[in-house]
Each structure stands twice: as structure tokens, then as C-alpha cells.
Design a protein around this motif. Structure first.
Motif, PDB file in Angstrom:
ATOM      1  N   GLY A  83      42.510  65.898  57.097  1.00 52.46           N
ATOM      2  CA  GLY A  83      42.170  65.145  58.291  1.00 52.46           C
ATOM      3  C   GLY A  83      42.894  65.666  59.519  1.00 52.46           C
ATOM      4  N   MET A  84      44.172  66.009  59.345  1.00 52.25           N
ATOM      5  CA  MET A  84      44.923  66.561  60.474  1.00 52.25           C
ATOM      6  C   MET A  84      44.347  67.911  60.898  1.00 52.25           C
ATOM      7  SD  MET A  84      48.808  65.575  59.335  1.00 52.25           S
ATOM      8  CE  MET A  84      49.282  63.849  59.105  1.00 52.25           C
ATOM      9  N   ALA A  85      43.956  68.734  59.919  1.00 51.40           N
ATOM     10  CA  ALA A  85      43.348  70.020  60.251  1.00 51.40           C
ATOM     11  C   ALA A  85      42.036  69.826  61.002  1.00 51.40           C
ATOM     12  CB  ALA A  85      43.122  70.837  58.976  1.00 51.40           C
ATOM     13  N   LEU A  86      41.247  68.828  60.590  1.00 52.48           N
ATOM     14  CA  LEU A  86      39.992  68.531  61.286  1.00 52.48           C
ATOM     15  C   LEU A  86      40.267  68.089  62.719  1.00 52.48           C
ATOM     16  CD1 LEU A  86      36.929  68.041  61.371  1.00 52.48           C
ATOM     17  CD2 LEU A  86      37.353  65.765  60.392  1.00 52.48           C
ATOM     18  N   GLY A  87      41.268  67.230  62.884  1.00 53.34           N
ATOM     19  CA  GLY A  87      41.613  66.785  64.233  1.00 53.34           C
ATOM     20  C   GLY A  87      42.000  67.939  65.133  1.00 53.34           C
ATOM     21  N   LEU A  88      42.784  68.874  64.610  1.00 53.44           N
ATOM     22  CA  LEU A  88      43.179  70.049  65.392  1.00 53.44           C
ATOM     23  C   LEU A  88      41.971  70.905  65.749  1.00 53.44           C
ATOM     24  CD1 LEU A  88      46.416  70.950  63.415  1.00 53.44           C
ATOM     25  CD2 LEU A  88      46.331  70.274  65.823  1.00 53.44           C
ATOM     26  N   ALA A  89      41.017  71.032  64.813  1.00 54.08           N
ATOM     27  CA  ALA A  89      39.808  71.832  65.088  1.00 54.08           C
ATOM     28  C   ALA A  89      38.983  71.204  66.217  1.00 54.08           C
ATOM     29  CB  ALA A  89      38.967  71.951  63.813  1.00 54.08           C
ATOM     30  N   ILE A  90      38.881  69.881  66.209  1.00 53.54           N
ATOM     31  CA  ILE A  90      38.162  69.195  67.284  1.00 53.54           C
ATOM     32  C   ILE A  90      38.869  69.419  68.615  1.00 53.54           C
ATOM     33  CG2 ILE A  90      37.473  66.930  68.160  1.00 53.54           C
ATOM     34  CD1 ILE A  90      37.148  66.050  65.222  1.00 53.54           C
ATOM     35  N   MET A  91      40.210  69.422  68.593  1.00 47.00           N
ATOM     36  CA  MET A  91      40.968  69.664  69.822  1.00 47.00           C
ATOM     37  C   MET A  91      40.762  71.085  70.341  1.00 47.00           C
ATOM     38  SD  MET A  91      44.516  67.669  68.949  1.00 47.00           S
ATOM     39  CE  MET A  91      45.269  68.121  70.526  1.00 47.00           C
ATOM     40  N   VAL A  92      40.613  72.063  69.446  1.00 41.37           N
ATOM     41  CA  VAL A  92      40.302  73.429  69.874  1.00 41.37           C
ATOM     42  C   VAL A  92      39.003  73.438  70.676  1.00 41.37           C
ATOM     43  CG1 VAL A  92      39.622  75.733  69.092  1.00 41.37           C
ATOM     44  CG2 VAL A  92      41.564  74.578  68.020  1.00 41.37           C
ATOM     45  N   ALA A  93      37.995  72.727  70.152  1.00 43.55           N
ATOM     46  CA  ALA A  93      36.716  72.659  70.860  1.00 43.55           C
ATOM     47  C   ALA A  93      36.887  72.016  72.236  1.00 43.55           C
ATOM     48  CB  ALA A  93      35.704  71.879  70.024  1.00 43.55           C
ATOM     49  N   GLY A 118      40.666  63.924  73.168  1.00 41.22           N
ATOM     50  CA  GLY A 118      41.099  62.604  72.718  1.00 41.22           C
ATOM     51  C   GLY A 118      40.573  62.259  71.339  1.00 41.22           C
ATOM     52  N   THR A 119      39.352  62.706  71.025  1.00 43.23           N
ATOM     53  CA  THR A 119      38.786  62.474  69.699  1.00 43.23           C
ATOM     54  C   THR A 119      39.607  63.173  68.619  1.00 43.23           C
ATOM     55  OG1 THR A 119      36.544  62.232  70.599  1.00 43.23           O
ATOM     56  CG2 THR A 119      36.733  62.785  68.261  1.00 43.23           C
ATOM     57  N   GLY A 120      39.985  64.422  68.880  1.00 46.21           N
ATOM     58  CA  GLY A 120      40.823  65.136  67.923  1.00 46.21           C
ATOM     59  C   GLY A 120      42.171  64.477  67.741  1.00 46.21           C
ATOM     60  N   LEU A 121      42.752  64.018  68.847  1.00 49.46           N
ATOM     61  CA  LEU A 121      44.053  63.341  68.761  1.00 49.46           C
ATOM     62  C   LEU A 121      43.951  62.011  68.014  1.00 49.46           C
ATOM     63  CD1 LEU A 121      45.756  63.928  72.223  1.00 49.46           C
ATOM     64  CD2 LEU A 121      46.671  64.510  69.980  1.00 49.46           C
ATOM     65  N   THR A 122      42.779  61.373  68.066  1.00 51.40           N
ATOM     66  CA  THR A 122      42.606  60.096  67.382  1.00 51.40           C
ATOM     67  C   THR A 122      42.859  60.228  65.892  1.00 51.40           C
ATOM     68  OG1 THR A 122      41.008  59.320  69.022  1.00 51.40           O
ATOM     69  CG2 THR A 122      40.996  58.214  66.895  1.00 51.40           C
ATOM     70  N   ILE A 123      42.258  61.241  65.264  1.00 55.62           N
ATOM     71  CA  ILE A 123      42.439  61.389  63.821  1.00 55.62           C
ATOM     72  C   ILE A 123      43.877  61.780  63.492  1.00 55.62           C
ATOM     73  CG2 ILE A 123      41.688  63.821  63.711  1.00 55.62           C
ATOM     74  CD1 ILE A 123      40.319  63.084  61.042  1.00 55.62           C
ATOM     75  N   LEU A 124      44.508  62.573  64.348  1.00 55.40           N
ATOM     76  CA  LEU A 124      45.910  62.932  64.124  1.00 55.40           C
ATOM     77  C   LEU A 124      46.814  61.707  64.236  1.00 55.40           C
ATOM     78  CD1 LEU A 124      46.143  66.281  66.125  1.00 55.40           C
ATOM     79  CD2 LEU A 124      46.119  66.012  63.655  1.00 55.40           C
ATOM     80  N   GLN A 125      46.580  60.870  65.239  1.00 52.17           N
ATOM     81  CA  GLN A 125      47.397  59.673  65.431  1.00 52.17           C
ATOM     82  C   GLN A 125      47.158  58.654  64.314  1.00 52.17           C
ATOM     83  OE1 GLN A 125      49.736  58.960  67.679  1.00 52.17           O
ATOM     84  NE2 GLN A 125      49.155  59.545  69.740  1.00 52.17           N
ATOM     85  N   THR A 126      45.893  58.491  63.912  1.00 49.46           N
ATOM     86  CA  THR A 126      45.569  57.532  62.866  1.00 49.46           C
ATOM     87  C   THR A 126      46.263  57.891  61.560  1.00 49.46           C
ATOM     88  OG1 THR A 126      43.406  57.155  63.895  1.00 49.46           O
ATOM     89  CG2 THR A 126      43.675  56.389  61.635  1.00 49.46           C
TER      90      THR A 126
END
Length: 437
Positions: A83-93, A118-126
Motif C-alpha cells: 500500500g505504501m508503494a502504491l501511494g508513492l507511485a500515485i505521488m510520482v504521477a 494528496g491522494t498518494g499521501l492519503t494511503i501513506l498516512q492511513t
């Protein structure tokens, strides 16, 4: 699936996971507190008023409200590490979206890029906040979160200065008047200077994807105690008053935190402060001092509840200072930082920075109080608390609207007073409630 952490190794096996989470909190801080420097910058290149400029925070923090529960479901399926890796990938975009936005000097495109970040950070924060709470004893959870906050706010101290150095270094006169007088071609050149910083950010985030994906982050389950109050098993997260009220308190807290960090540059710019682009660092330094207090004093000297109450009282006093203090005298900052050689600011602006010190302990103190006793509802409780981050989307634009209406930012800061009073209530009574009456 994430690797399990043996119970006997919990104490000795937390160093690497905490280091990895700490690195992620640095990224949270770097991306989040860049907004404070970005707001007056975009106001210049996109010709925005105060209300429009604060849509930077709306686009960024509204992502938390929309995506928190969906991201909690994603985490339940793929685990923390993936999940954290997915969040980082969304932040790259999201970072890469700043390239076409800068080329077109398009405010809507900037806002869309911020929403994706912010969407990528959401999964990282959650994932990361309950992870830190559950990684050790609940009594010291606020201390662990305070350590993460130190890292987060440390990034917030650095990023405005880095941003100002990269964007304004060759402009010569960077006073508000000189920047307002830039021609259209000069504004386009200034806009395109955003490309390289966000390219660097995308590259760093891509590197972190590999680090997190192949890291030894353990899988930590919430406690299995039954979620029962008044003899009846609970069926919904909304049956836990301490979580619902905690989310509302976080809504208020994040709103005033973002106001203190992201409005100070605009406030300073309106008052003619020449180094307005770096003023977010003043708030972040104050917040860092607050987190040091949390690390050293909780729970040895003060409890998590006492820290929360102290933050609410101090925040209330700071709001009164902002709206009543002089916008011309520099006496307060001269007394506090004049000895250091750091440029001083008007008293009212200094009180905005001191709000950072006042409310620094709200986040680390509130999370363990709100999650206490949730059992199997801990993931949903975390998602509900993360939704409270939407306060950063709602309250700053209201401040901007009030400022435009008054023709003056200073009285608009009264908006923060009821927010601190809500936190005050939660510290005294709200966190103790276990059933709605």
C-alpha cells in the motif's frame, strides 16, 4: 503479505520499521509544507486573489476526505508495504503533472496535480499513523508519533528555503512589489522554474518505491479485544464517540495547522515582508520545538491528555495574539529570535508562527486517545481520523474569503478560535466518551 513481527522481538525489532516510516514522514512533510511557499508563488503567476490562492490547500487536503475509506479498503487487501508503494507511485504521477501545469501556467492543472499528490499521501498516512501507534506500548504512542512529527516538520523547515533558492535565486529584487510588476513573458519563465523541483521530487519518490516494496516492514494486527460498551457489541465505527469526536477535532486541528503554515507567507506578503517566501519555515521551526517537547516530556512528565489540553490553551492565546498584536512592531520576534540573526517579522506574523508551537502536540496526543480500545475497528477508525485532514481543505479558503471580505487578513484569524475550543473540549471530556447518550 507483510511479514509478521514475532511478539518476543517487538521491542528489539522496531528500529528498521521506524526508520522506514520516518523516511516516509519526511516525504509527507516535504510535499505537504511545500504548499506554504507555493501559495504566494501561484498567486503571482496565475493572478489570484486570497480566496482563489487558498484553493491550493483545498485541492490537496480534499483528497484525504474523498480517498481515506477507499484507501483503507486497499490496505486491507494488499497490506502496508504494498500500500505504501502504491501511494508513492500515485505521488510520482502527481509530481509529473506539474510539468504540463508549469508549461501552461494553468492553475486548474496545478490543482489537479496537488489532488493526485494528496491522494498518494492519503494511503501513506492511513497506513503509517496506526502502524506507529500499534508498534509499541500505547502509553508511549504519543512519543513515537512525536518523533515522526519531528522528522515531518524538519522537512517543513527545509522545503521553503530550498524552494525560494531554486525559484527566486536569480531574480534579484524579490519584494512583493517587484514580483507583481513582472511582465507576462517573465511570469511564464518563473512558472517553468517549477519543472525541475518536481522532476527531482518524482525521481526521489520512484527510488522510495523500491525501498519500501522490498523492505522488512512487519505486519501488525490491531488488538483482538472485543469492542463492547454497555454490554453490547458494537457494529459500526460511528458507535465510538471518542473516534467521531476525534475526527472532528483533527478536522479543526489540521485546519489551523495548515492556516499557520500556509497563510503566513501570504500574510507577510500583504504586510510587505520581503522574505515572505520563507515564512513557512518560521512556523515549522516552532512546530519542531513543540515536537521536541513531546518526545522529551510524554509520558514521563505530562500525559497525552495533558499535552492535548495544553495545546488547546496555548493555541487560544496565540489566536488572540494574532488578531490583536501590532502589524508594524517587530518587538516580539526581536525578543525571541533577534539574537540569532534570523530576519524579524511583525508581531502579528510572529504569533501565526507561534501557533505552530502551540498546537504541535495535538496530532501525536490525539491519535492514541482516539484509537484506544477499538480492536477490530482500528482500520476504520484510522480512516475516519484521516478524513479529518479535510480541515486543511475547508478552513484555509474560508480564511481567504474572510480576508477578501474584510480587506485585511488579520481579523480573519478569529476563525481559528472555535477550532482550538473544540480541541479543548476533546481533551477535557470528548476522548473519555465510550457511548452516545
Amino acid at each position: 503479505m507483510d511479514a509478521a513481527l514475532p511478539e518476543g522481538d517487538k521491542k528489539n525489532g522496531t528500529m528498521i520499521p521506524m526508520a522506514i516510516i520516518g523516511l516516509l514522514f519526511f516525504i509527507f512533510g516535504f510535499v505537504t509544507w511545500l504548499n506554504g511557499a507555493l501559495i504566494p508563488f501561484l498567486q503571482i503567476i496565475c493572478h489570484l486573489n486570497e480566496f482563489q490562492a487558498f484553493f491550493v490547500t483545498t485541492a490537496f487536503y480534499f483528497a484525504y476526505f474523498i480517498m481515506a475509506f477507499p484507501m483503507s479498503l486497499v490496505l486491507g487487501k494488499i497490506g502496508y508495504r504494498n500500500g505504501m508503494a502504491l501511494g508513492l507511485a500515485i505521488m510520482v504521477a502527481g509530481a509529473l503533472l506539474f510539468i504540463p501545469a508549469a508549461l501552461a501556467a494553468s492553475y486548474p492543472m496545478f490543482l489537479f496535480g496537488l489532488f493526485v499528490l494528496g491522494t498518494g499521501l492519503t494511503i501513506l498516512q492511513t497506513a503509517s499513523n496506526p502502524y506507529v501507534v500499534l508498534l509499541g506500548p500505547k502509553e508511549s504512542a504519543a512519543t513515537r508519533i512525536s518523533v515522526m512529527g519531528l522528522i515531518n516538520k524538519g522537512a517543513g523547515v527545509i522545503v521553503p528555503m530550498v524552494f525560494a533558492a531554486l525559484i527566486f535565486s536569480d531574480l534579484g529584487d524579490t519584494s512583493p512589489e517587484a514580483l507583481e510588476a513582472l511582465t507576462a513573458p517573465e511570469l511564464q519563465t518563473l512558472s517553468e522554474k517549477l519543472i525541475m523541483p518536481y522532476l527531482y521530487m518524482a525521481g526521489a519518490l520512484a527510488f522510495l518505491i523500491a525501498l519500501v516494496r522490498f523492505s522488512p516492514l512487519p505486519h501488525i494486527e490491531p488488538e483482538d479485544e472485543p469492542s463492547i460498551a454497555a454490554g453490547k457489541e458494537k457494529e459500526s465505527i460511528f458507535q465510538f464517540p471518542q473516534v467521531v469526536l476525534g475526527a472532528l477535532s483533527l478536522f479543526a486541528y489540521v485546519g489551523v495547522e495548515v492556516i499557520a503554515g500556509d497563510s503566513i507567507g501570504l500574510f507577510g506578503k500583504k504586510l510587505g515582508v520581503s522574505h515572505f517566501a520563507t515564512l513557512t519555515s518560521y512556523t515549522m521551526v516552532c512546530m519542531t520545538i513543540g515536537y521536541v517537547i513531546g518526545v522529551t516530556c510524554i509520558p514521563k512528565i505530562i500525559s497525552q491528555q495533558q499535552a492535548l489540553l495544553g495545546s488547546a490553551i496555548a493555541g487560544t492565546l496565540c489566536v488572540m495574539g494574532v488578531v490583536l498584536a501590532s502589524t508594524e512592531s517587530h518587538s516580539l520576534s526581536l525578543a525571541l529570535i533577534g539574537w540569532s540573526g534570523i530576519p524579524t517579522v511583525p508581531n502579528a506574523v510572529m504569533f501565526v508562527a507561534l501557533m505552530g508551537l502551540a498546537h504541535a502536540l495535538v496530532w501525536p496526543a490525539l491519535w492514541p486517545l482516539a484509537l484506544d480500545g477499538l480492536g477490530k475497528f482500528t482500520p476504520q477508525g484510522s480512516a475516519l481520523l484521516i478524513m479529518g485532514i479535510a480541515g486543511g481543505a475547508v478552513l484555509p479558503p474560508i480564511l481567504g474569503a474572510l480576508s477578501s471580505s474584510f480587506g485585511d487578513m488579520q481579523p480573519a484569524y478569529w476563525l481559528c478560535l472555535p477550532c482550538y475550543l473544540l480541541i479543548w473540549f476533546y481533551a477535557v471530556k470528548g476522548h473519555k466518551l465510550r457511548a452516545w447518550k
